[in-house]
Design an enzyme around this catalytic site. Sequence first.
Site, PDB file in Angstrom:
ATOM      1  N   ARG A  49       0.852  -1.197   0.000  1.00 49.53           N
ATOM      2  CA  ARG A  49       0.000   0.000   0.000  1.00 49.53           C
ATOM      3  C   ARG A  49       0.882   1.240   0.000  1.00 49.53           C
ATOM      4  O   ARG A  49       0.615   2.223  -0.683  1.00 49.53           O
ATOM      5  CB  ARG A  49      -0.961   0.023   1.204  1.00 49.53           C
ATOM      6  CG  ARG A  49      -1.663   1.371   1.355  1.00 49.53           C
ATOM      7  CD  ARG A  49      -2.881   1.372   2.281  1.00 49.53           C
ATOM      8  NE  ARG A  49      -2.766   0.559   3.446  1.00 49.53           N
ATOM      9  CZ  ARG A  49      -1.987   0.837   4.513  1.00 49.53           C
ATOM     10  NH1 ARG A  49      -1.258   1.933   4.556  1.00 49.53           N
ATOM     11  NH2 ARG A  49      -1.954   0.007   5.541  1.00 49.53           N
ATOM     12  N   TYR A 102     -17.801  15.748 -15.647  1.00 46.94           N
ATOM     13  CA  TYR A 102     -18.165  14.334 -15.573  1.00 46.94           C
ATOM     14  C   TYR A 102     -19.160  14.147 -14.415  1.00 46.94           C
ATOM     15  O   TYR A 102     -18.934  14.643 -13.303  1.00 46.94           O
ATOM     16  CB  TYR A 102     -16.906  13.489 -15.369  1.00 46.94           C
ATOM     17  CG  TYR A 102     -17.224  12.072 -15.005  1.00 46.94           C
ATOM     18  CD1 TYR A 102     -18.029  11.286 -15.837  1.00 46.94           C
ATOM     19  CD2 TYR A 102     -16.752  11.503 -13.834  1.00 46.94           C
ATOM     20  CE1 TYR A 102     -18.356   9.992 -15.495  1.00 46.94           C
ATOM     21  CE2 TYR A 102     -17.069  10.201 -13.490  1.00 46.94           C
ATOM     22  CZ  TYR A 102     -17.869   9.449 -14.327  1.00 46.94           C
ATOM     23  OH  TYR A 102     -18.200   8.171 -13.984  1.00 46.94           O
ATOM     24  N   ASP A 175      -8.605  18.603 -14.504  1.00 44.27           N
ATOM     25  CA  ASP A 175      -8.858  17.228 -14.934  1.00 44.27           C
ATOM     26  C   ASP A 175      -8.486  17.159 -16.414  1.00 44.27           C
ATOM     27  O   ASP A 175      -9.173  17.724 -17.259  1.00 44.27           O
ATOM     28  CB  ASP A 175     -10.333  16.874 -14.699  1.00 44.27           C
ATOM     29  CG  ASP A 175     -10.656  15.427 -15.059  1.00 44.27           C
ATOM     30  OD1 ASP A 175      -9.961  14.855 -15.927  1.00 44.27           O
ATOM     31  OD2 ASP A 175     -11.614  14.881 -14.478  1.00 44.27           O
ATOM     32  N   LYS A 200      -8.985   6.071 -19.254  1.00 44.96           N
ATOM     33  CA  LYS A 200      -9.332   6.592 -20.567  1.00 44.96           C
ATOM     34  C   LYS A 200      -8.107   6.585 -21.492  1.00 44.96           C
ATOM     35  O   LYS A 200      -7.530   5.550 -21.716  1.00 44.96           O
ATOM     36  CB  LYS A 200      -9.964   7.981 -20.398  1.00 44.96           C
ATOM     37  CG  LYS A 200     -11.068   8.022 -19.310  1.00 44.96           C
ATOM     38  CD  LYS A 200     -12.242   7.135 -19.640  1.00 44.96           C
ATOM     39  CE  LYS A 200     -13.315   6.942 -18.592  1.00 44.96           C
ATOM     40  NZ  LYS A 200     -13.269   7.486 -17.291  1.00 44.96           N
TER      41      LYS A 200
HETATM   42  C1  LIG Z   1     -13.323  13.614 -17.159  1.00 45.22           C
HETATM   43  C2  LIG Z   1     -13.409  12.486 -16.163  1.00 45.22           C
HETATM   44  N1  LIG Z   1     -12.852  12.621 -14.950  1.00 45.22           N
HETATM   45  C3  LIG Z   1     -12.907  11.642 -14.029  1.00 45.22           C
HETATM   46  C4  LIG Z   1     -13.562  10.448 -14.277  1.00 45.22           C
HETATM   47  C5  LIG Z   1     -13.639   9.397 -13.213  1.00 45.22           C
HETATM   48  O1  LIG Z   1     -12.724   8.383 -13.461  1.00 45.22           O
HETATM   49  P1  LIG Z   1     -12.956   6.837 -13.093  1.00 45.22           P
HETATM   50  O2  LIG Z   1     -14.155   6.359 -13.847  1.00 45.22           O
HETATM   51  O3  LIG Z   1     -11.664   6.188 -13.510  1.00 45.22           O
HETATM   52  O4  LIG Z   1     -13.162   6.782 -11.611  1.00 45.22           O
HETATM   53  C6  LIG Z   1     -14.141  10.255 -15.544  1.00 45.22           C
HETATM   54  C7  LIG Z   1     -14.842   8.982 -15.856  1.00 45.22           C
HETATM   55  O5  LIG Z   1     -15.518   8.862 -16.852  1.00 45.22           O
HETATM   56  C8  LIG Z   1     -14.064  11.305 -16.501  1.00 45.22           C
HETATM   57  O6  LIG Z   1     -14.626  11.186 -17.733  1.00 45.22           O
END
Ligand SMILES: Cc1ncc(COP(=O)(O)O)c(C=O)c1O
Length: 380
Positions: A49, A102, A175, A200
């Site tokens: 961890r 998101y 992000d 992604k």
């Molecule tokens: C722009 C964006 N940020 C964060 C996330 C969250 O990531 P995760 O699904 O890996 O937890 C997503 C998920 O689709 C996303 O599209």
Amino acid sequence: MTHGFETLAIHAGQDPEARTGAVIPPIYQTSTYAQDAVGAPRLGYEYSRSGNPTRDALQECLAALEAGQVGLAFASGLAAEDTLLRTVCGPGDHVVIPDDAYGGTYRLFAKVAERWGLAYTPAKVSDADAVRAAIRPGVTTVVWVETPTNPLLGIADIATLASVAHDAGALLVVDNTFASPYLQQPITLGADVVVHSTTKYVGGHSDVVGGALVAADAELGERLRYHQNAMGAINGPFDAWLTLRGIKTLGVRMDRHCDNAERIAAYLDGHAKVGQVLYPGLPTHPGHEVAAKQMRRFGGMISFRAAGGEEHAVETCNRARLFVLAESLGGVESLIEHPGRMTHASAAGSPLEVPSDLVRLSVGIETVEDLLADLEQALG
Ligand SMILES: Cc1ncc(COP(=O)(O)O)c(C=O)c1O
């Protein structure tokens, strides 16, 4: 290191392994490590961890690609976001979030963090004045930005928002999931922390869920590292290895995603069965100039409004064959979805609700003529 992006993607954190010369970082599938004496762990590794060599390789590579000081890998993008929030915010603080983000990020703020005393205000992040007006001086600790935004492909001016946030004594968090570090490096534009859903483009093959944080500054990076261990939302060694394997081809994949998306956006734009096309590469997109300034190219994500309304949008998704009907994005295969009923259903009834006639495409790296033919039949 002064190497180019693709060189860093293939080599940063990934020297051949010292003992055997293995060219690829091994998967250290171990929970614990033998210690040479009490209080003398070998190479600092004591428990997975707290530290694992496969995860370390990924983390070093992520920091290099985002031009940051410290990279940290997590079990998912949301795990990374949660660790960040609970490191830099406390009860009574306030954050500014995008009014288009998101849905899961919105849910984290609205349904989880708010209960712990973190207030939030959604603002249009493409409008620096709206972000400035949403800041509560002395109380706002974070300005949170997605660019391009999910799913409306809005563009925020990172350099401008960095100075807006810093003038108010707040951190700018970006992000960077939609762009990937190949297309955009927020830290070089003034951001303090970059967030990724590595699920992604970074992973790129739809075979692993993961998240990342990259800090611009070593002191903040070490605080985040402390919380990564203290909160425990790490990814496993095999997941770290898969993500690192994906990263090696990030640059070439992104160029093909962009080539295909540019062709498809041009085809959709002006199509009789399509209303507005949202793609920052189109000169008519309101964020085009800012995107051209801060991104290498415009990415592989396109959203559009179906001319026939919600039912037409849903039917288009259902009819698609090569575009797989699925949530997520950023993999080599093309995906199609209806954000209102799928990825962004958690934002229904909120200020972040998305239009019901919206269709989102994650354009993959298949032969573009095949993708165009599939869209033509799917639009009906
Ligand atoms: C722009 C964006 N940020 C964060 C996330 C969250 O990531 P995760 O699904 O890996 O937890 C997503 C998920 O689709 C996303 O599209």
